[in-house]
Every structure is written in structure tokens, then in C-alpha cells.
Design a protein around this motif. Structure first.
Motif, PDB file in Angstrom:
ATOM      1  N   SER A  80       0.561  -1.316  -0.154  1.00 12.48           N
ATOM      2  CA  SER A  80       0.148  -0.012   0.083  1.00 12.48           C
ATOM      3  C   SER A  80       0.759   1.253   0.040  1.00 12.48           C
ATOM      4  N   SER A  81       1.929   1.069   0.633  1.00 11.94           N
ATOM      5  CA  SER A  81       2.826   2.443   0.635  1.00 11.94           C
ATOM      6  C   SER A  81       3.287   2.592  -0.738  1.00 11.94           C
ATOM      7  N   GLN A  82       3.758   1.711  -1.395  1.00 13.25           N
ATOM      8  CA  GLN A  82       4.283   1.973  -2.580  1.00 13.25           C
ATOM      9  C   GLN A  82       3.175   2.434  -3.628  1.00 13.25           C
ATOM     10  N   VAL A  83       2.097   1.895  -3.608  1.00 11.27           N
ATOM     11  CA  VAL A  83       0.899   2.399  -4.169  1.00 11.27           C
ATOM     12  C   VAL A  83       0.676   3.894  -3.970  1.00 11.27           C
ATOM     13  N   GLY A  84       0.498   4.284  -2.722  1.00  8.12           N
ATOM     14  CA  GLY A  84       0.410   5.565  -2.230  1.00  8.12           C
ATOM     15  C   GLY A  84       1.469   6.428  -3.019  1.00  8.12           C
ATOM     16  N   SER A  85       2.708   6.002  -2.971  1.00 11.40           N
ATOM     17  CA  SER A  85       3.640   6.982  -3.322  1.00 11.40           C
ATOM     18  C   SER A  85       3.745   7.107  -4.972  1.00 11.40           C
ATOM     19  N   VAL A  86       3.070   6.146  -5.498  1.00 18.58           N
ATOM     20  CA  VAL A  86       2.867   6.417  -7.015  1.00 18.58           C
ATOM     21  C   VAL A  86       1.707   7.160  -7.311  1.00 18.58           C
ATOM     22  N   GLU A  87       0.624   7.126  -6.631  1.00 14.17           N
ATOM     23  CA  GLU A  87      -0.418   7.933  -6.642  1.00 14.17           C
ATOM     24  C   GLU A  87      -0.004   9.388  -6.345  1.00 14.17           C
ATOM     25  N   PHE A  88       0.812   9.796  -5.425  1.00 15.85           N
ATOM     26  CA  PHE A  88       1.413  10.717  -5.034  1.00 15.85           C
ATOM     27  C   PHE A  88       1.818  11.653  -6.118  1.00 15.85           C
ATOM     28  N   ALA A  89       2.859  10.875  -6.610  1.00 19.56           N
ATOM     29  CA  ALA A  89       3.826  11.687  -7.538  1.00 19.56           C
ATOM     30  C   ALA A  89       2.976  11.887  -8.718  1.00 19.56           C
ATOM     31  N   ALA A  90       2.242  10.798  -9.292  1.00 20.32           N
ATOM     32  CA  ALA A  90       1.656  10.854 -10.603  1.00 20.32           C
ATOM     33  C   ALA A  90       0.454  12.294 -10.405  1.00 20.32           C
ATOM     34  N   SER A  91      -0.116  12.272  -9.294  1.00 24.65           N
ATOM     35  CA  SER A  91      -1.196  13.426  -9.255  1.00 24.65           C
ATOM     36  C   SER A  91      -0.626  14.661  -8.920  1.00 24.65           C
ATOM     37  N   GLN A  92       0.679  14.672  -8.206  1.00 22.14           N
ATOM     38  CA  GLN A  92       1.012  15.903  -7.559  1.00 22.14           C
ATOM     39  C   GLN A  92       1.769  16.429  -8.572  1.00 22.14           C
ATOM     40  N   TYR A  93       2.700  15.850  -9.200  1.00 20.16           N
ATOM     41  CA  TYR A  93       3.499  16.183 -10.215  1.00 20.16           C
ATOM     42  C   TYR A  93       3.103  15.860 -11.671  1.00 20.16           C
ATOM     43  N   HIS A  94       2.194  15.298 -11.955  1.00 21.92           N
ATOM     44  CA  HIS A  94       1.792  15.196 -13.268  1.00 21.92           C
ATOM     45  C   HIS A  94       2.578  14.388 -14.052  1.00 21.92           C
ATOM     46  N   THR A  95       3.502  13.336 -13.287  1.00 23.12           N
ATOM     47  CA  THR A  95       4.219  12.381 -14.126  1.00 23.12           C
ATOM     48  C   THR A  95       3.576  11.376 -14.827  1.00 23.12           C
ATOM     49  N   ARG A  96       4.136  11.049 -15.976  1.00 29.61           N
ATOM     50  CA  ARG A  96       3.195  10.215 -16.769  1.00 29.61           C
ATOM     51  C   ARG A  96       3.735   9.086 -17.230  1.00 29.61           C
ATOM     52  N   LEU A  97       4.948   8.736 -16.746  1.00 23.67           N
ATOM     53  CA  LEU A  97       5.370   7.464 -16.605  1.00 23.67           C
ATOM     54  C   LEU A  97       5.808   6.689 -15.339  1.00 23.67           C
ATOM     55  N   VAL A  98       5.370   5.548 -15.124  1.00 20.94           N
ATOM     56  CA  VAL A  98       5.924   4.685 -14.090  1.00 20.94           C
ATOM     57  C   VAL A  98       6.594   3.345 -14.596  1.00 20.94           C
ATOM     58  N   VAL A  99       7.916   3.129 -14.070  1.00 23.51           N
ATOM     59  CA  VAL A  99       8.681   2.155 -14.316  1.00 23.51           C
ATOM     60  C   VAL A  99       8.836   1.082 -13.287  1.00 23.51           C
ATOM     61  N   VAL A 100       8.399  -0.145 -13.341  1.00 27.41           N
ATOM     62  CA  VAL A 100       8.698  -1.072 -12.303  1.00 27.41           C
ATOM     63  C   VAL A 100       9.871  -1.717 -12.543  1.00 27.41           C
ATOM     64  N   LEU A 101      10.849  -1.420 -12.101  1.00 25.11           N
ATOM     65  CA  LEU A 101      12.304  -1.743 -12.260  1.00 25.11           C
ATOM     66  C   LEU A 101      12.818  -2.959 -11.685  1.00 25.11           C
ATOM     67  N   GLY A 102      12.925  -4.181 -12.152  1.00 22.43           N
ATOM     68  CA  GLY A 102      13.630  -5.231 -11.646  1.00 22.43           C
ATOM     69  C   GLY A 102      14.944  -5.548 -12.021  1.00 22.43           C
TER      70      GLY A 102
END
Length: 206
Positions: A80-102
Motif C-alpha cells: 500500500s505504501s508503494q501504491v500511495g507513493s505512485v499515486e502521490f507523484a503521478a497526481s501531484q507532479y503530473h508525471t506520466r510514466l511509471v517504471v517497475v524496475l527489477g
């Protein structure tokens, strides 16, 4: 706002520079750049990556201060904390790319496979929380012929875990789902090779 396609291209180009040993960022703490960022940040990509010390996203993608919003956790698992972090950045900063990097030979993947193949061992509550999140993505592989080839098993397990985390982000948050459907957000998977230094984007990243 930088579109997802342009952000992907920036990451690809930066990774090629890194892998070739020709990075463009001499330092991550230039005074001028630090001062620019005092007014705020506009990261062009969100990276959910593994905590492994050999896979620092800013270096692997040859980016500087303020370029990437980085979330790191062992096994690049999604809680949940990772989901929330992505939600925050995508909403707050209008970032349009998320990469899951393994990455190759991930320790969290190795630990999970070991647990599945040798059940009953003692594991701390904290480590088990990570193993339990990786488990659903990889345990089915042990029912295939891959169980007879440890190297192939690990390679497939790393990618299965990346895809599982991508799927969790895409479908585990109403906010992220809406941003994908209405605002051009993209969530893609990628694997970093410890051997070559190259990142391979998976699936629909092209």
C-alpha cells in the motif's frame, strides 16, 4: 508535463550512456541545480525499483537531481505504501510514466524460491512480508520444467515478479486506473542486467 513516450526515450538514452561508460551527469549535487529545485520538483518518471545497492535508478538511467521520483523496496514489490507513493507523484507532479524496475539474480526472488523449495525454515516477519508478496508471481513456475534448470527458473521468476508488480499498480488503485484511462499515464516493466548494465523494457513499453 513530459509525455510517457518521451520519458521512456529519455530513460533509454540515459541507460545506453551508462552502459557504455559515458554518463552525461558528472555529479548529482551541483549547486545550481539544487537551487533550481528549491522552488519545487517535476520528475519526468516514477521508478519503483529494488533496493539492491547495484541498481540505483538515477545512475542506471544517467539522470540528475529532480529528474526521477524513486521508490525502492526489496524485490520491487507493491504494498500500500508503494501504491500511495505512485499515486502521490503521478497526481501531484503530473508525471506520466511509471517504471517497475527489477533486475537479474534478485535476492528477494532467490529467497522466495528457496522458501518455496525448502518450506519450514525460520524467516523474520519483515522478510516474510516480502517473500509473501513475491510468492504468488513465481510459485506456479515450480510446477513447470523450469524447476529442473535453476538459472532459467530465476530469470523467469524475476520477470514474472516484475509483471505482477506492474499489474498490481495498474489495477490496484482507482486513482492510477483513472490516470491511465484519462491522462496518459503509462505503467511499464523493465529488467536491469547486472552483467551488461542495460535495461530491457518489457511488454507494451514499445
Amino acid at each position: 508535463m513530459i509525455p510517457a513516450s518521451e520519458a521512456l526515450q529519455r530513460l533509454r538514452e540515459g541507460n545506453r550512456r551508462f552502459a557504455a561508460g559515458a554518463p552525461s551527469h558528472d555529479a548529482l549535487s551541483h549547486l545550481e541545480r539544487r537551487n533550481e529545485l528549491l522552488a519545487g520538483q517535476e520528475p519526468f518518471a516514477i521508478i519503483l525499483g529494488c533496493s539492491d545497492s547495484r541498481v540505483p535508478a538515477e545512475i542506471v538511467f544517467d539522470q540528475g537531481l529532480g529528474d526521477l521520483f524513486v521508490i525502492r523496496v526489496a524485490g520491487n514489490v507493491v504494498a500500500s505504501s508503494q501504491v500511495g507513493s505512485v499515486e502521490f507523484a503521478a497526481s501531484q507532479y503530473h508525471t506520466r510514466l511509471v517504471v517497475v524496475l527489477g533486475h537479474s539474480t534478485c535476492g528477494a526472488i532467490l529467497a522466495t524460491l528457496h522458501e518455496l523449495q525448502n518450506p519450514g525454515g525460520e524467516t523474520s516477519r519483515g522478510l516474510r512480508s516480502i517473500v509473501d508478496r513475491v510468492r504468488p508471481a513465481v510459485e506456479g513456475l515450480l510446477a513447470t520444467e523450469l524447476r529442473h534448470d535453476s538459472d532459467s527458473l530465476v530469470r523467469h521468476a524475476v520477470r514474472a515478479n516484475i509483471r505482477s508488480s506492474v499489474d498490481h499498480l495498474r489495477h490496484g488503485s482507482e486513482i492510477i486506473e483513472q490516470l491511465v484511462e484519462r491522462n496518459g499515464l503509462r505503467v511499464v516493466g523493465a529488467e536491469y542486467s547486472l552483467e551488461s548494465g542495460l535495461v530491457e523494457f518489457l511488454g507494451d513499453a514499445d
